[in-house]
Design a protein around this motif. Structure first.
Motif, mmCIF file in Angstrom:
data_model
loop_
_atom_site.group_PDB
_atom_site.id
_atom_site.type_symbol
_atom_site.label_atom_id
_atom_site.label_comp_id
_atom_site.label_asym_id
_atom_site.label_seq_id
_atom_site.Cartn_x
_atom_site.Cartn_y
_atom_site.Cartn_z
ATOM 1 N N LYS A 159 -53.448 -19.682 20.380
ATOM 2 C CA LYS A 159 -54.516 -20.343 19.614
ATOM 3 C C LYS A 159 -54.007 -21.654 18.994
ATOM 4 O O LYS A 159 -54.681 -22.685 19.020
ATOM 5 C CB LYS A 159 -55.007 -19.376 18.523
ATOM 6 N N LYS B 217 -57.949 -25.693 22.626
ATOM 7 C CA LYS B 217 -59.133 -25.887 23.475
ATOM 8 C C LYS B 217 -59.214 -24.856 24.592
ATOM 9 O O LYS B 217 -60.114 -24.906 25.424
ATOM 10 C CB LYS B 217 -59.103 -27.291 24.078
ATOM 11 N N GLY B 218 -58.231 -23.970 24.658
ATOM 12 C CA GLY B 218 -58.266 -22.935 25.686
ATOM 13 C C GLY B 218 -57.217 -23.165 26.756
ATOM 14 O O GLY B 218 -56.551 -24.201 26.780
ATOM 15 N N HIS C 226 -55.970 -22.264 31.060
ATOM 16 C CA HIS C 226 -56.449 -21.910 32.390
ATOM 17 C C HIS C 226 -55.251 -21.748 33.324
ATOM 18 O O HIS C 226 -54.279 -22.490 33.235
ATOM 19 C CB HIS C 226 -57.376 -23.017 32.923
ATOM 20 N N ASP D 223 -59.129 -17.714 32.516
ATOM 21 C CA ASP D 223 -59.327 -18.562 31.336
ATOM 22 C C ASP D 223 -59.316 -17.750 30.046
ATOM 23 O O ASP D 223 -59.847 -16.641 30.005
ATOM 24 C CB ASP D 223 -60.673 -19.279 31.437
ATOM 25 N N LYS E 55 -59.773 -18.492 25.644
ATOM 26 C CA LYS E 55 -59.897 -19.371 24.482
ATOM 27 C C LYS E 55 -59.930 -18.467 23.246
ATOM 28 O O LYS E 55 -60.987 -18.071 22.773
ATOM 29 C CB LYS E 55 -61.180 -20.206 24.587
#
Ligand code: ZN
Length: 670
Positions: A401, A406-407, A409, A525, A527
């Motif tokens: 985090k 922003k996440g 991938h 993904d 987030k």
């Protein structure tokens, strides 16, 4: 999809539950049901409070209340405890409902029609002063089997054997101990258990390899001893009434009707749901599997008596009866009369339910008795739950985090070893949970989380982040997938924390909706949200001060009370030290030869720092002579000498106990 019926033993509504009830019965049932629900199976789990019988009426008399007041009060207490513990039933009811009474009379009618019910005149204890018959717990006396002096008319609390008031030595009324008991004739209904012996024996002998050893052995022994017909009515005014002339002042005996609660609770559940025939999907389908969770003292009621009733009524028989052993408290049995217990409502007023679910699962008394202590409780929470599982989840999610707000991938899994570990653990836990091996399942889960901690240290994303951000991102996705799998697999044990982890990971919906098999899938993904610590670290000193305070004027570290009978088991004798040698393999130990008036014993002792051999030679000492022999560095000790240990001085603080004047060697100590 499978249909799973889970029946959980009915607690008496005459006192609160303690941790032993939760660890042995309610928690394993709940873990099992959550596991099956996650797998998409149709589970029906029922139980309720046992409101009738003498345990309730005796408590009521002692508390100056009506049986109904006592039963309804503790039914509410039980319901609250189960709810706070996160133990979820489809129906948690009680035996004091019109629906239950109707089902009991219906099943009794079926058995009667088939000739399995008979009436007999027997002689039962009668108190001529209060002019009433005294059913089971109203009579106390000495156990004919173990000589325990406060055995009850239904069971001996000391040796655990079921009894009849007639068997007791010196039977007397619990409430009027001085009046002389008579035995008067009275008529009762009997269930012809003997009709079912052969069918029961055939049933327990076929395809029961999945039963726990103790359950199978116990049941076989009972059946091989033969079955006697049991009275199903009592002279009592609290309980389910019988539609029969001459039985107006009698009620159905609680052992016979409480087990029928499994069936009546299923039917009430269907009725309240508005689909009155829904229960049949579990009770009339041969493929449905019925599991019963209970403690070992309840085995015969669930492997013999209830199956006999089920056979007589053509209802579905149990598939498994995973009975538990006992959870002990500081190595002795939880006891209401000695107030030696941690009561569940007290615990839940102060501490966390999920933490307790973890600790009790880790020490579950599945195949042998296990022991609860506050020391172990704190150690397991701080070192395992927080130090291992909580640590891995928290540091992984918070690092992700913080550094990838922003996440993240990754197209494919960059740490295949982690994925393989998850897959292996998932298949192991699936097997062990299906087989009701809860402790082992939790251990596998904790090993997986430990593997996560090791992987986190090896990957060291805090370094990698500076060197190769892309690789760091990919590895984090792998680690977060492991967190996601753990969130699913921990769900049966820790349902609330599991959902929290799911939410911290930023995942949609609930863990239950995702399902058990989703633990094997990976996501590309993530987030995450900012996680909070899942569990609170505990301070042992604070807890001990609260839970085991040294009361003013009372001895510190007082051990649990024992009976005079316990003390009499110890054989302590006076003997004279006639020989002393140094222990060949231990600097601090002596080998003493002690003469008990002819017979001699060799005793290993650690007095070397306090006594020289001249000081010991010829001394009369007190020795426990019937203690199981123990080996100390290869030398067997055939007894233990008694000595005082002064904890307030540091040097030479041990002083051996001696008789005040000389006595003949071999004299016993009382
Ligand atoms: Zn006994």
């Amino acid at each position: 999809m499978e249909r799973i019926f889970i029946g959980v033993a009915w607690p008496y509504a005459n006192g609160p539950m303690h941790l032993g009830h939760l660890a042995g019965v309610y928690l394993p049932a709940d873990i099992f049901s959550r596991f099956h629900r996650l797998n998409g199976n149709k589970v029906l789990m029922v139980s309720g409070s046992d409101m009738h019988g003498t345990p309730i009426t005796v408590t009521a008399q002692q508390q100056n209340k009506t049986p109904e007041e006592v039963a309804l009060h503790y039914h509410q207490v039980h319901s609250d405890t189960l709810k706070k513990m996160g133990i979820e039933f489809d129906n948690y009811t009680n035996t004091h409902t019109p629906e239950h009474a109707d089902v009991v009379r219906e099943l009794l009618g079926v058995l009667e029609k088939k000739g399995h019910i008979t009436s007999k005149v027997t002689k039962e204890p009668y108190d001529s002063k209060s002019k009433q018959f005294l059913p089971d717990r109203y009579v106390e006396g000495t156990c004919p089997l173990c000589q325990y002096e406060s055995a009850r008319g239904d069971q001996c609390d000391d040796c655990g054997r079921t009894l009849d008031a007639k068997d007791l030595i010196d039977p007397h009324s619990k409430f009027n101990p001085d009046t002389k008991l008579e035995f008067r004739e009275t008529e009762h209904l009997f269930f012809k258990l003997s009709d079912f012996r052969d069918n029961l024996l055939a049933w327990v002998s076929k395809d029961k390899n999945h039963w726990r050893d103790n359950v199978g052995k116990f049941t076989h022994n009972w059946l091989e001893d033969g079955l006697i017909d049991r009275a199903i009515t009592r002279d009592l005014d609290w309980g389910i009434e019988i539609d029969k002339e001459g039985y107006e002042s009698k009620r159905i005996y609680v052992w016979f009707e409480a087990v029928m609660g499994y069936h009546s609770a299923s039917r009430s559940w269907a009725k309240w749901k508005g689909e009155p025939d829904e229960w049949k999907k579990w009770w009339n389908d041969d493929n449905a599997r019925h599991y019963y969770f209970l403690a070992k003292d309840n085995i015969p009621f669930h492997t013999i008596i209830w199956p006999a009733i089920l056979m007589g009524c053509d209802l579905h028989l149990p598939y498994d009866v995973p009975a538990s052993e006992y959870l002990l408290l500081d190595f002795s049995q939880f006891s209401k009369s000695r107030n030696h217990a941690v009561w569940a409502p007290d615990y839940l007023n102060t501490y966390d339910a999920e933490a307790l679910r973890y600790v009790l699962s880790a020490m579950m008394p599945e195949n042998k008795d296990s022991n609860f202590s506050w020391e172990e409780y704190v150690a397991r929470i701080n070192n395992e739950l927080i130090g291992n599982l909580g640590n891995f989840l928290h540091r992984t999610i918070s690092f992700a985090k913080k550094n990838f707000p922003k996440g993240m991938h990754a197209d494919e899994c960059s740490v295949p070893e982690l994925r393989d570990k998850v897959s292996l653990s998932h298949s192991q836990i699936t097997t062990t949970l299906s087989a009701c091996k809860f402790k082992e399942s939790l251990r596998t889960l904790m090993e997986l989380s430990q593997a996560g901690n090791i992987a986190m240290n090896e990957i060291a994303p805090w370094k990698l982040f500076k060197e190769d951000k892309k690789a760091c991102e990919a590895h984090l996705v792998s680690l977060l997938n492991m967190c996601r799998s753990l969130a699913i697999m921990m769900n049966p044990f820790l349902p609330k924390s599991s959902q929290k982890v799911w939410d911290y990971l930023g995942l949609e919906g609930t863990v239950e909706e995702a399902g058990w098999e989703a633990a094997m899938e990976g996501q590309t993904d993530f987030k995450p949200n900012q996680p909070l610590p899942l569990f609170k670290k505990l301070n042992l000193e604070e807890i001990l001060e609260r839970e085991m305070p040294n009361k003013e004027g009372e001895l510190p570290n007082l051990k649990p009370e024992i009976t005079p009978k316990d003390f009499k088991k110890m054989d302590i004798r006076i003997g004279t030290v006639v020989g002393i040698e140094d222990h060949p393999n231990a600097d601090k130990l002596y080998l003493l030869d002690v003469d008990f008036g002819g017979p001699k014993r060799r005793i290993v002792t650690g007095l070397k720092e306090e006594y020289t051999d001249e000081e010991l030679m010829g001394k009369q000492i007190a020795v426990i002579v019937n203690l199981a022999p123990a080996k100390f560095r290869g030398e067997v000790s055939e007894g233990m000498l008694l000595a005082a240990e002064d904890e307030h001085i540091s040097m030479a603080n041990v002083s051996i106990l001696q008789p005040d004047k000389e006595v003949t060697d071999g004299s016993p100590v009382h």
